[in-house]
Design an enzyme around this catalytic site. Structure first.
Site, PDB file in Angstrom:
ATOM      1  N   ARG A  50       0.775  -1.066   0.104  1.00 10.30           N
ATOM      2  CA  ARG A  50       0.140   0.095   0.059  1.00 10.30           C
ATOM      3  C   ARG A  50       0.787   1.379  -0.093  1.00 10.30           C
ATOM      4  NH1 ARG A  50      -1.749   2.488   4.605  1.00 10.30           N
ATOM      5  NH2 ARG A  50      -1.826   0.454   5.785  1.00 10.30           N
ATOM      6  N   TYR A 102     -14.869  16.355 -18.045  1.00  2.00           N
ATOM      7  CA  TYR A 102     -15.279  15.075 -17.968  1.00  2.00           C
ATOM      8  C   TYR A 102     -16.473  14.772 -17.049  1.00  2.00           C
ATOM      9  CZ  TYR A 102     -15.580   9.947 -16.626  1.00  2.00           C
ATOM     10  OH  TYR A 102     -15.705   8.733 -16.545  1.00  2.00           O
ATOM     11  N   ASP A 173      -5.518  18.540 -16.044  1.00  2.00           N
ATOM     12  CA  ASP A 173      -5.995  17.072 -16.790  1.00  2.00           C
ATOM     13  C   ASP A 173      -5.408  17.077 -18.115  1.00  2.00           C
ATOM     14  OD1 ASP A 173      -7.205  14.770 -17.742  1.00  2.00           O
ATOM     15  OD2 ASP A 173      -8.698  14.851 -16.489  1.00  2.00           O
ATOM     16  N   LYS A 198      -6.517   5.336 -20.371  1.00  2.00           N
ATOM     17  CA  LYS A 198      -6.696   5.735 -21.615  1.00  2.00           C
ATOM     18  C   LYS A 198      -5.404   5.587 -22.478  1.00  2.00           C
ATOM     19  CE  LYS A 198     -10.887   6.997 -20.066  1.00  2.00           C
ATOM     20  NZ  LYS A 198     -10.520   6.866 -18.747  1.00  2.00           N
TER      21      LYS A 198
END
Length: 391
Positions: A50, A102, A173, A198
């Site tokens: 983690r 988005y 972004d 993406k």
């Protein structure tokens, strides 16, 4: 001499000339949750996955190198990255966010961040007066450029100057262009966001998100938050994204070439009312993109003459897939009204230009002749059907 991005996608200079990992050319998947300590008070550098994992760390270094940042954090999805980013802010803080984002980002801001006491002002950062919207409690400016799905282009350098004057964070972004075509940190941004699902991953086979920064204080804070909230990217997914990045440059170039050809073809079609692609000279952001990016990307949006034509096209395409997401090797066509922006209120969608005749295309790397041949067939069928209905 600084190496080119295609080389950086494949090689980390710090690993060259070493024989770590038994000389493996493909970086290994360290599929382990915990690590043995050599002795009390000693560590191999890894304690618990983690906190960090060698496979994830290798990927993070690659992305940081490509974005010219000092640190990158790999998370379980793009939305996990934005969610972690929002933990930098306190109740009462104010953020200026682009109006055309988005749909998942808008949903997070409206239904989670605002519930947690963060306030937002939405502007078209490509044309509205950002400085006039700054308040005493404003902490950041958040933009996509180009935006999803209307392809609005903001001047990163100009916005960075505003942010610096007012001691604000500039968050960009960069999903649509990837670090291959655009490097916001070099233009004055403080944090870059990616949906690694993406273009970075590029194969529609896993989810990932990234936050990249060139500031030590932000890196330190984000590292504390990622180990505390626990959304770090798993080893197998880290390996898949790393593998995808190796071909980022050649994929982006090929997909962009196809996007140019498709945009030009769409402009000639009677079913098409408008084509929105920054690579076209008539796009209002064309000159800005020429200054701040090295390419125009593989995303384009077009509007058909009516809703019926848009729906008919979606039903008839086969080689081109009617599917959400973007950035993979396959060409995908998306209907923002019911898919990516379904949770955005209708009045906001329409104000942003998203109508029931709007289609977004993520152009892939297929042979352009095959893509155009399919669209020729589909468009002719739709035209014939609409002509028959009219008669």
């Amino acid at each position: 001499m600084e190496r080119g991005d295609n080389t950086k996608c494949i090689h980390l200079e710090e690993d060259e000339g070493t024989y770590k990992h038994y000389g493996a050319i493909s970086f290994p998947i360290y599929q382990t949750s915990t690590y043995e300590h050599p002795a009390v008070g000693q560590s191999t550098g890894y304690d618990y996955s983690r906190l960090q994992n060698p496979t994830r760390e290798h990927l993070e270094k690659t992305v940081a190198t490509l974005e010219k940042g000092i640190d990158a954090l790999a998370l379980s999805s793009g939305m996990a990255a934005i969610s972690l980013l929002m933990e930098l802010f306190q109740p009462g803080d104010h953020i200026i966010a682009d109006s055309d984002l988005y749909g998942g980002s808008i949903r997070l801001f409206d239904h989670v961040s605002q519930k947690n006491g963060i306030r937002f002002t939405r502007l078209y950062c490509c044309r509205d007066d950002i400085e006039a919207a700054i308040r005493p409690n404003t902490k950041a400016i958040y933009v996509e450029t180009p935006t999803n799905p209307m392809m609005n282009v903001s001047d990163i350098g100009a916005i960075a100057e505003i942010a610096k004057r007012h001691s604000l964070l500039l968050i960009v972004d960069n999903t649509f262009l990837s670090p291959y075509f655009q490097k916001p940190l070099t233009l004055g941004a403080d944090i870059v966001v990616h949906s690694g699902t993406k273009f970075l991953g590029g194969h529609n086979d896993t989810l990932a998100g990234f936050l990249v920064t060139n500031r030590e204080d932000i890196s330190e804070r984000l590292r504390f938050l990622i180990k505390t909230t626990g959304a770090g990217l798993a080893p197998m997914d880290s390996w898949l994204i790393q593998r995808g990045i190796k071909t980022l440059g050649i994929r982006m170039e090929r997909a962009q070439s196809n996007a140019f050809a498709l945009a030009r073809w769409l402009k000639t079609q009677s079913l098409v009312a408008d084509v929105i692609y920054p690579g076209l000279a008539e796009h209002p952001g064309h000159e800005i993109m020429k200054r701040q990016a090295t390419g125009f990307g593989a995303m384009l949006t077009f509007r058909t003459v009516n809703k019926e034509a848009a729906l008919a096209i979606l039903e008839k395409v086969r080689l081109i897939r009617y599917a959400e997401s973007l950035g993979g090797v396959e060409t995908l066509m998306t209907y923002p009204t019911t898919q990516t922006h379904a949770d955005v209120p209708k009045d906001i969608r329409e104000r942003n230009g998203i109508t029931e005749s709007t289609l977004r295309v993520s152009v892939g790397i297929e042979d352009i002749e095959d893509l155009l041949a399919e669209l020729e067939t589909v468009f002719r069928e739709v035209e014939q059907e609409q002509k028959g209905t009219a008669e």
